[in-house]
Motif scaffolding. Structure first.
Motif, short mmCIF file in Angstrom:
data_model
loop_
_atom_site.label_atom_id
_atom_site.label_comp_id
_atom_site.label_asym_id
_atom_site.label_seq_id
_atom_site.Cartn_x
_atom_site.Cartn_y
_atom_site.Cartn_z
N UNK A 1 0.84 -1.20 0.00
CA UNK A 1 0.00 0.00 0.00
C UNK A 1 0.88 1.26 0.00
N UNK A 2 0.63 2.12 -0.97
CA UNK A 2 1.40 3.37 -1.06
C UNK A 2 0.61 4.51 -0.40
N UNK A 3 1.35 5.35 0.29
CA UNK A 3 0.76 6.51 0.94
C UNK A 3 1.39 7.76 0.33
N UNK A 4 0.57 8.76 0.07
CA UNK A 4 1.12 10.06 -0.37
C UNK A 4 1.57 10.78 0.90
N UNK A 6 3.81 14.25 1.78
CA UNK A 6 4.58 15.44 1.42
C UNK A 6 5.22 15.34 0.03
N UNK A 7 4.41 15.03 -0.95
CA UNK A 7 4.87 15.07 -2.34
C UNK A 7 5.41 13.77 -2.88
N UNK A 8 5.52 12.74 -2.02
CA UNK A 8 6.07 11.46 -2.49
C UNK A 8 5.10 10.33 -2.19
N UNK A 9 5.16 9.27 -3.02
CA UNK A 9 4.41 8.06 -2.71
C UNK A 9 5.36 7.11 -2.00
N UNK A 10 5.06 6.78 -0.77
CA UNK A 10 5.96 5.91 0.00
C UNK A 10 5.19 4.68 0.49
N UNK A 11 5.94 3.63 0.83
CA UNK A 11 5.30 2.43 1.37
C UNK A 11 4.69 2.76 2.73
N UNK A 12 3.62 2.03 3.04
CA UNK A 12 2.92 2.25 4.32
C UNK A 12 3.89 2.22 5.51
N UNK A 13 4.83 1.27 5.47
CA UNK A 13 5.79 1.11 6.57
C UNK A 13 6.69 2.32 6.73
N UNK A 110 1.38 16.96 4.75
CA UNK A 110 0.22 16.57 3.94
C UNK A 110 0.33 15.08 3.64
N UNK A 111 -0.69 14.33 4.04
CA UNK A 111 -0.68 12.93 3.63
C UNK A 111 -2.05 12.45 3.19
N UNK A 112 -2.03 11.46 2.33
CA UNK A 112 -3.26 10.90 1.76
C UNK A 112 -3.19 9.38 1.88
N UNK A 113 -4.15 8.84 2.62
CA UNK A 113 -4.25 7.38 2.75
C UNK A 113 -5.42 6.93 1.88
N UNK A 114 -5.20 5.96 1.04
CA UNK A 114 -6.31 5.35 0.30
C UNK A 114 -6.32 3.89 0.70
N UNK A 115 -7.48 3.42 1.06
CA UNK A 115 -7.56 2.05 1.55
C UNK A 115 -8.86 1.43 1.09
N UNK A 116 -8.99 0.14 1.32
CA UNK A 116 -10.25 -0.52 0.98
C UNK A 116 -11.33 0.01 1.90
N UNK A 117 -12.50 0.17 1.37
CA UNK A 117 -13.62 0.65 2.18
C UNK A 117 -14.24 -0.54 2.92
N UNK A 118 -14.44 -0.34 4.21
CA UNK A 118 -15.13 -1.38 4.98
C UNK A 118 -16.58 -0.95 5.09
N UNK A 119 -17.47 -1.71 4.49
CA UNK A 119 -18.89 -1.34 4.49
C UNK A 119 -19.56 -1.79 5.78
N UNK A 120 -20.55 -1.02 6.20
CA UNK A 120 -21.33 -1.44 7.37
C UNK A 120 -22.14 -2.68 7.00
N UNK A 121 -22.48 -3.53 7.99
CA UNK A 121 -23.28 -4.72 7.67
C UNK A 121 -24.60 -4.33 7.00
N UNK A 122 -24.97 -5.12 5.99
CA UNK A 122 -26.17 -4.84 5.20
C UNK A 122 -27.42 -4.78 6.09
N UNK A 123 -27.42 -5.62 7.12
CA UNK A 123 -28.62 -5.71 7.97
C UNK A 123 -28.92 -4.40 8.71
#
Ligand code: PXG
Length: 290
Positions: A1-4, A6-13, A110-123
């Motif tokens: 997973x890459x994180x933006x 301060x101007x760079x795309x870096x690994x999450x770690x 400045x940072x930008x995290x993009x991740x998978x969306x966890x949806x609320x249970x349908x019920x």
């Protein structure tokens, strides 16, 4: 997973910021929570406008133009090959010293995290939510205006803790005058006699992007819509109640403080608005290709 970062795309770690960053030390910063649906960043321009308005209100100069910020968001989504995502854009005051003085912070982080969306249970959407009014009032606008989406979310977290203590997932927050404000991460709407109502932002609520979208959708669904002062009494006697937010979208409320709302089932207008909202998420925003 890459994180933006301060101007760079870096690994999450490697995505780390200083313990001297005032975002961490003081909650001095602003953020946005955004979603993309099938390679369309929903209402991206509106979210970016709100981010810059929040920053302006706390006198924080974002060192990217809005266009550059939009490019950074899209670039991060592409780097992670995400079609459907949850996007968190954060701008902090930056690294300073162990004092409040923002003048010591030379550049924002400045940072930008993009991740998978966890949806609320349908019920939850089928059965509806129960909520309770919590003792902690929403921040007073004169002190810290809830229209500023700041990194200071303790007001909301305290309310969330109180809701959890009552075994429900969401808290109804009143303003200092006892008027209905909003929930910890969602705006609130009620329907009465074909009129949709939501509290005006001036009483101390976030100008939600989903809230505005629902206000815009109302006429199409055969409803009037207005910003109106709302009391708990009004909610208890509403035909339908629902919450709106980027994460939850539109979620029906069927019980408030032990009072069943209408017949205790999600209302037909709410269900129709959910349908109409889903259509809008497929058309309005900034598109990207993977
Ligand atoms: N009120 C508050 C206090 C919020 O924080 C909303 C209303 C709804 O606004 P939007 O613009 O999203 O319709 C929010 C938004 C999260 C999360 O991760 C929280 C929000 C948005 C996205 C994710 O808990 N809060």
């Amino acid at each position: 997973m890459k994180i933006y970062l301060n101007g760079k795309l870096v690994d999450k770690e490697d995505a780390k910021i200083s313990v001297y960053d005032h975002g961490l030390l003081y909650g001095d910063g602003v953020f946005e929570g955004i979603r993309s649906y099938d390679c369309l960043v929903f209402k991206l321009k509106e979210h970016i406008d709100r981010l810059y308005n929040s920053a302006q209100a706390i006198r924080l100069k974002i060192t990217l133009t809005k266009e550059e910020m939009i490019k950074a968001v899209i670039g991060t989504l592409k780097a992670n090959k995400l079609r459907d995502a949850y996007i968190r854009v954060v701008v902090t005051r930056g690294e300073g010293d162990l004092g409040l003085d923002p003048r010591k912070c030379k550049a924002p982080s400045i940072f930008i995290i993009t991740d998978k969306i966890v949806l609320y249970p349908k019920q939850l959407y089928e059965k509806g939510l129960s909520i309770v009014t919590v003792p902690t009032p929403r921040n007073i606008p004169e002190a810290l205006n809830p229209q500023i989406k700041s990194l200071n979310y303790l007001n909301n977290i305290l309310a969330k803790i109180e809701a959890i203590n009552f075994n429900v997932e969401e808290a109804l927050m009143l303003n200092k005058d006892g008027l209905v404000a909003e929930c910890t991460g969602d705006n609130i709407f009620m329907l009465k006699n074909h009129t949709l109502m939501t509290p005006p932002t001036a009483i101390g609520v976030l100008a939600g992007i989903t809230r505005q979208c629902v206000l815009d959708l109302a006429p199409k669904s055969g409803l009037n819509a207005e910003e109106k002062l709302i009391t708990r009494y009004d909610l208890f006697n509403a035909d339908e109640v629902f919450l709106t937010g980027t994460a939850a979208e539109i979620i029906p409320v069927v019980n408030i403080d032990g009072r069943t709302i209408c017949n205790g089932k999600p209302g037909k207008f709410t269900l129709n608005l959910i349908k109409e909202f889903r259509k809008v998420t497929k058309t309005q925003g900034v598109r990207y290709a993977l």
